[in-house]
Write an enzyme that holds these catalytic residues in place. Structure first.
Site, PDB file in Angstrom:
ATOM      1  N   ASP A  13       0.881  -1.176   0.000  1.00  0.00           N
ATOM      2  CA  ASP A  13       0.000   0.000   0.000  1.00  0.00           C
ATOM      3  C   ASP A  13       0.916   1.223   0.000  1.00  0.00           C
ATOM      4  OD1 ASP A  13      -2.409   1.523   0.249  1.00  0.00           O
ATOM      5  OD2 ASP A  13      -1.965   1.816   2.367  1.00  0.00           O
ATOM      6  N   TYR A  45      -1.100   7.940  -2.932  1.00  0.00           N
ATOM      7  CA  TYR A  45      -1.280   7.367  -4.267  1.00  0.00           C
ATOM      8  C   TYR A  45      -2.497   7.979  -4.973  1.00  0.00           C
ATOM      9  CZ  TYR A  45       2.004   3.345  -4.043  1.00  0.00           C
ATOM     10  OH  TYR A  45       3.108   2.536  -4.027  1.00  0.00           O
ATOM     11  N   CYS A  76      -4.586  -1.977  -1.464  1.00  0.00           N
ATOM     12  CA  CYS A  76      -4.696  -0.574  -1.864  1.00  0.00           C
ATOM     13  C   CYS A  76      -5.734  -0.498  -2.984  1.00  0.00           C
ATOM     14  CB  CYS A  76      -3.329  -0.104  -2.358  1.00  0.00           C
ATOM     15  SG  CYS A  76      -3.379   1.488  -3.172  1.00  0.00           S
ATOM     16  N   ASN A  77      -6.790   0.234  -2.737  1.00  0.00           N
ATOM     17  CA  ASN A  77      -7.845   0.366  -3.749  1.00  0.00           C
ATOM     18  C   ASN A  77      -7.344   1.115  -4.985  1.00  0.00           C
ATOM     19  OD1 ASN A  77     -10.757  -0.300  -2.378  1.00  0.00           O
ATOM     20  ND2 ASN A  77      -9.275   0.362  -0.867  1.00  0.00           N
ATOM     21  N   THR A  78      -6.527   2.144  -4.752  1.00  0.00           N
ATOM     22  CA  THR A  78      -6.087   2.998  -5.851  1.00  0.00           C
ATOM     23  C   THR A  78      -5.299   2.204  -6.899  1.00  0.00           C
ATOM     24  OG1 THR A  78      -5.982   4.813  -4.268  1.00  0.00           O
ATOM     25  CG2 THR A  78      -4.877   5.155  -6.370  1.00  0.00           C
ATOM     26  N   CYS A 187     -11.049   2.966   0.538  1.00  0.00           N
ATOM     27  CA  CYS A 187      -9.611   3.217   0.657  1.00  0.00           C
ATOM     28  C   CYS A 187      -9.205   2.567   1.964  1.00  0.00           C
ATOM     29  CB  CYS A 187      -9.321   4.717   0.704  1.00  0.00           C
ATOM     30  SG  CYS A 187      -7.626   5.100   1.202  1.00  0.00           S
ATOM     31  N   THR A 188      -8.100   1.829   1.931  1.00  0.00           N
ATOM     32  CA  THR A 188      -7.739   1.032   3.111  1.00  0.00           C
ATOM     33  C   THR A 188      -7.291   1.890   4.303  1.00  0.00           C
ATOM     34  OG1 THR A 188      -5.545   0.682   2.155  1.00  0.00           O
ATOM     35  CG2 THR A 188      -7.204  -1.045   1.799  1.00  0.00           C
ATOM     36  N   HIS A 189      -7.065   3.183   4.060  1.00  0.00           N
ATOM     37  CA  HIS A 189      -6.746   4.063   5.191  1.00  0.00           C
ATOM     38  C   HIS A 189      -7.991   4.446   6.005  1.00  0.00           C
ATOM     39  CE1 HIS A 189      -2.911   4.778   3.093  1.00  0.00           C
ATOM     40  NE2 HIS A 189      -2.471   5.337   4.200  1.00  0.00           N
TER      41      HIS A 189
HETATM   42  N1  DGL Z   1      -4.751   3.094   0.911  1.00  0.00           N
HETATM   43  C1  DGL Z   1      -4.762   3.262  -0.501  1.00  0.00           C
HETATM   44  C2  DGL Z   1      -6.111   2.990  -1.100  1.00  0.00           C
HETATM   45  O1  DGL Z   1      -6.785   2.091  -0.625  1.00  0.00           O
HETATM   46  C3  DGL Z   1      -3.990   4.450  -1.052  1.00  0.00           C
HETATM   47  C4  DGL Z   1      -4.300   5.769  -0.465  1.00  0.00           C
HETATM   48  C5  DGL Z   1      -3.387   6.886  -0.963  1.00  0.00           C
HETATM   49  O2  DGL Z   1      -2.173   6.782  -0.805  1.00  0.00           O
HETATM   50  O3  DGL Z   1      -3.916   7.865  -1.521  1.00  0.00           O
HETATM   51  O4  DGL Z   1      -6.511   3.576  -2.072  1.00  0.00           O
END
Ligand code: DGL
Length: 264
Positions: A13, A45, A76-78, A187-189
């Site tokens: 990620d 990302y 990571c979804n992105t 988003c995993t965050h």
């Molecule tokens: N955690 C990631 C996601 O799920 C990336 C977030 C990022 O860095 O913008 O998209």
């Protein structure tokens, strides 16, 4: 007796977000060896271009190839939204992308007519969630909204600041206008923000897709005879600022020591 596969399962990620997936997978697969790469140097990302994201993901995949990973979890979804289709056939391990893995489950959830996806700008611009969900159910109305500042709130440990609370509230007010049955944290965050999210919306409304994702990964590894039966190690790597990563991760996963600094 079937030979066990000791090779690690690798996660990546942009930072600590993928740990929300990692913690769930580790809980249901405790006998595996693991690697985790947080690309903190290139975070966030969600504000990067397609060619930048492909370049980051390709370098990380090549690193995992050298480390002899048996499977890679795109936590990571992105990068799942923007790079998976372009890169999926280029490596010698199994790749699990979060959006493509969970969409069939999201599409079949009981009594859902309106689903809201909150995600990074790059994920939202790709429409990956609405496209994937439509493959399984065309009757769900999907509303996609980006939350540009949320990843940095987590990475910069600003979760309890008043400005962060307002930033989260503003997006949720837009979400409420659509009146969704459920809200996907795309988003995993974002699970790190649950203490704020639940101040403005019922906790049961939020879906963390990592719950389905972890089950999906376990099942697929099992079907492909890729499971191990003895945990020996977990290794954490970051591309910058190990101290910050350890601190930001605390809410989801307590690291025993600092992650190793690694340029891929
Ligand atoms: N955690 C990631 C996601 O799920 C990336 C977030 C990022 O860095 O913008 O998209």
């Amino acid at each position: 007796m079937i030979e066990k596969d000791k090779r690690p399962i690798a996660f990546f990620d942009s930072g600590v977000g993928g740990l929300t997936v990692y913690a769930k997978v580790k809980k249901i697969l405790p006998d595996e060896n693991y690697m985790y790469f947080g690309d903190t140097k290139n975070m966030p990302y969600g504000e990067k271009t397609e060619s930048q994201l492909i370049d980051f993901a390709d370098k990380i995949f090549k690193f995992f190839e050298k480390e002899n990973a048996k499977a890679v979890v795109m936590a990571c979804n992105t990068t799942s939204a923007v790079t998976y289709e372009k890169l999926k056939n280029n490596y010698n391990f199994k790749i699990y992308p979060i959006i493509q893995s969970v969409s069939s489950t999201l599409a079949k959830l009981d009594s859902i007519k309106k689903l809201c996806i909150i995600a990074t700008p790059a994920t939202i611009n790709s429409h990956a969630y609405s496209k994937e969900i439509a493959k399984y159910n065309k009757n769900i109305e999907v509303y996609e909204i980006s939350a540009p500042g949320w990843v940095k709130i987590v990475e910069e440990h600003r979760i309890n600041n008043i400005e962060s609370i307002i930033e989260v509230k503003n997006i949720l007010e837009q979400v409420k206008q659509f009146n969704p049955d459920k809200i996907v944290l795309g988003c995993t965050h974002y699970p790190y923000l649950m203490s704020i999210l639940k101040r403005f919306e019922q906790e049961e409304k939020f879906i963390d897709p990592a719950v389905y994702f972890a089950q999906n990964i376990k099942q697929n590894l099992q079907e492909n005879n890729l499971l191990n039966d003895k945990f020996e190690y977990e290794k954490f790597y970051v591309s910058s600022n190990p101290e910050n990563f350890k601190k930001a991760s605390e809410l989801f996963y307590k690291l025993k020591r600092l992650p190793q600094l690694k340029n891929v």
